[in-house]
Design a protein around this motif. Structure first.
Motif, PDB file in Angstrom:
ATOM      1  N   LEU A  37       0.929  -1.272  -0.030  1.00  0.00           N
ATOM      2  CA  LEU A  37      -0.048  -0.147  -0.141  1.00  0.00           C
ATOM      3  C   LEU A  37       1.017   1.379   0.034  1.00  0.00           C
ATOM      4  O   LEU A  37       0.497   2.437  -0.549  1.00  0.00           O
ATOM      5  CB  LEU A  37      -0.795   0.186   1.089  1.00  0.00           C
ATOM      6  N   ARG A  38       2.018   1.246   0.861  1.00  0.00           N
ATOM      7  CA  ARG A  38       2.861   2.139   0.711  1.00  0.00           C
ATOM      8  C   ARG A  38       3.506   2.738  -0.646  1.00  0.00           C
ATOM      9  O   ARG A  38       3.597   3.869  -1.071  1.00  0.00           O
ATOM     10  CB  ARG A  38       4.231   2.275   1.564  1.00  0.00           C
ATOM     11  N   ILE A  39       3.765   1.605  -1.344  1.00  0.00           N
ATOM     12  CA  ILE A  39       4.220   1.744  -2.961  1.00  0.00           C
ATOM     13  C   ILE A  39       3.193   2.376  -3.628  1.00  0.00           C
ATOM     14  O   ILE A  39       3.092   3.249  -4.469  1.00  0.00           O
ATOM     15  CB  ILE A  39       4.661   0.391  -3.313  1.00  0.00           C
ATOM     16  N   PRO A  57      -6.792   7.193 -10.591  1.00  0.00           N
ATOM     17  CA  PRO A  57      -7.356   6.811  -9.333  1.00  0.00           C
ATOM     18  C   PRO A  57      -6.508   5.891  -8.661  1.00  0.00           C
ATOM     19  O   PRO A  57      -5.372   5.414  -9.181  1.00  0.00           O
ATOM     20  CB  PRO A  57      -8.681   6.012  -9.918  1.00  0.00           C
ATOM     21  N   VAL A  58      -6.684   5.404  -7.326  1.00  0.00           N
ATOM     22  CA  VAL A  58      -5.717   4.932  -6.665  1.00  0.00           C
ATOM     23  C   VAL A  58      -5.511   3.390  -7.329  1.00  0.00           C
ATOM     24  O   VAL A  58      -4.502   2.829  -7.061  1.00  0.00           O
ATOM     25  CB  VAL A  58      -6.315   4.648  -5.156  1.00  0.00           C
ATOM     26  N   ILE A  59      -6.698   2.717  -7.756  1.00  0.00           N
ATOM     27  CA  ILE A  59      -6.642   1.312  -8.412  1.00  0.00           C
ATOM     28  C   ILE A  59      -5.447   1.506  -9.509  1.00  0.00           C
ATOM     29  O   ILE A  59      -4.800   0.539  -9.780  1.00  0.00           O
ATOM     30  CB  ILE A  59      -8.015   1.034  -9.019  1.00  0.00           C
ATOM     31  N   TYR A  80      -6.418  -4.618  -3.070  1.00  0.00           N
ATOM     32  CA  TYR A  80      -7.564  -4.061  -4.274  1.00  0.00           C
ATOM     33  C   TYR A  80      -8.609  -3.773  -3.399  1.00  0.00           C
ATOM     34  O   TYR A  80      -9.240  -2.533  -3.555  1.00  0.00           O
ATOM     35  CB  TYR A  80      -7.863  -5.354  -5.059  1.00  0.00           C
ATOM     36  N   ASP A  81      -9.046  -4.430  -2.405  1.00  0.00           N
ATOM     37  CA  ASP A  81     -10.178  -3.877  -1.552  1.00  0.00           C
ATOM     38  C   ASP A  81      -9.986  -2.642  -0.871  1.00  0.00           C
ATOM     39  O   ASP A  81     -10.928  -1.547  -0.864  1.00  0.00           O
ATOM     40  CB  ASP A  81     -10.482  -4.964  -0.352  1.00  0.00           C
ATOM     41  N   VAL A  82      -8.736  -2.116  -0.169  1.00  0.00           N
ATOM     42  CA  VAL A  82      -8.311  -0.911   0.430  1.00  0.00           C
ATOM     43  C   VAL A  82      -8.333  -0.082  -0.810  1.00  0.00           C
ATOM     44  O   VAL A  82      -9.041   1.334  -0.580  1.00  0.00           O
ATOM     45  CB  VAL A  82      -7.108  -1.152   1.092  1.00  0.00           C
ATOM     46  N   CYS A  83      -7.855  -0.325  -1.888  1.00  0.00           N
ATOM     47  CA  CYS A  83      -7.579   0.772  -2.934  1.00  0.00           C
ATOM     48  C   CYS A  83      -8.987   1.109  -3.452  1.00  0.00           C
ATOM     49  O   CYS A  83      -9.152   2.158  -3.790  1.00  0.00           O
ATOM     50  CB  CYS A  83      -6.609   0.255  -3.841  1.00  0.00           C
ATOM     51  N   SER A  84      -9.714   0.208  -3.408  1.00  0.00           N
ATOM     52  CA  SER A  84     -11.335   0.451  -4.176  1.00  0.00           C
ATOM     53  C   SER A  84     -11.823   1.643  -3.108  1.00  0.00           C
ATOM     54  O   SER A  84     -12.452   2.595  -3.568  1.00  0.00           O
ATOM     55  CB  SER A  84     -12.019  -0.859  -4.067  1.00  0.00           C
TER      56      SER A  84
END
Length: 116
Positions: A37-39, A57-59, A80-84
């Motif tokens: 997630l940091r990357i 977007p984050v995705i 993927y769930d966090v980024c969504s």
């Protein structure tokens, strides 16, 4: 606003939603996912210099930031769930999360014990 802050420096409704789902210190997210997630967030912040959150977007940052590092099939579903959930993230929020993740990875619930 949550009383168990995931961050020390900033809290927004979007971050509160993340806290509600993953815990006050994102303790339901494992170390590997926090590192990835940091990357992703670093890539997102960099690209926000050229694009808006709706254009990049984050995705998209997840896919761009990790496609060279890991086989796409091995990216954790949690990531993927966090980024969504972070759709529309501001640079301020991304930097706030980076600070929190760095602290958790170095000193907090996601650290590893290293023998020197």
């Amino acid at each position: 606003m949550s009383t168990d802050l995931v961050t020390y420096y900033g809290q927004t409704n979007r971050i509160d939603q993340l806290v509600d789902k993953y815990g006050g210190y994102l303790e339901q997210i494992n170390r590997e996912t926090k590192l990835l997630l940091r990357i992703t967030l670093s890539t997102y912040i960099l690209m926000q210099q050229e694009y808006s959150p709706s254009e990049y977007p984050v995705i998209k940052a997840l896919e761009d930031g990790l496609c060279e590092l890991v086989i796409p099939d091995s990216i954790p579903q949690d990531l993927y769930d966090v980024c969504s959930q972070l759709e529309g993230l501001t640079v301020y929020e991304a930097e706030t999360l980076l600070e929190a993740l760095q602290h958790q990875i170095r000193w907090g619930n996601a650290r590893t014990v290293v023998n020197h």
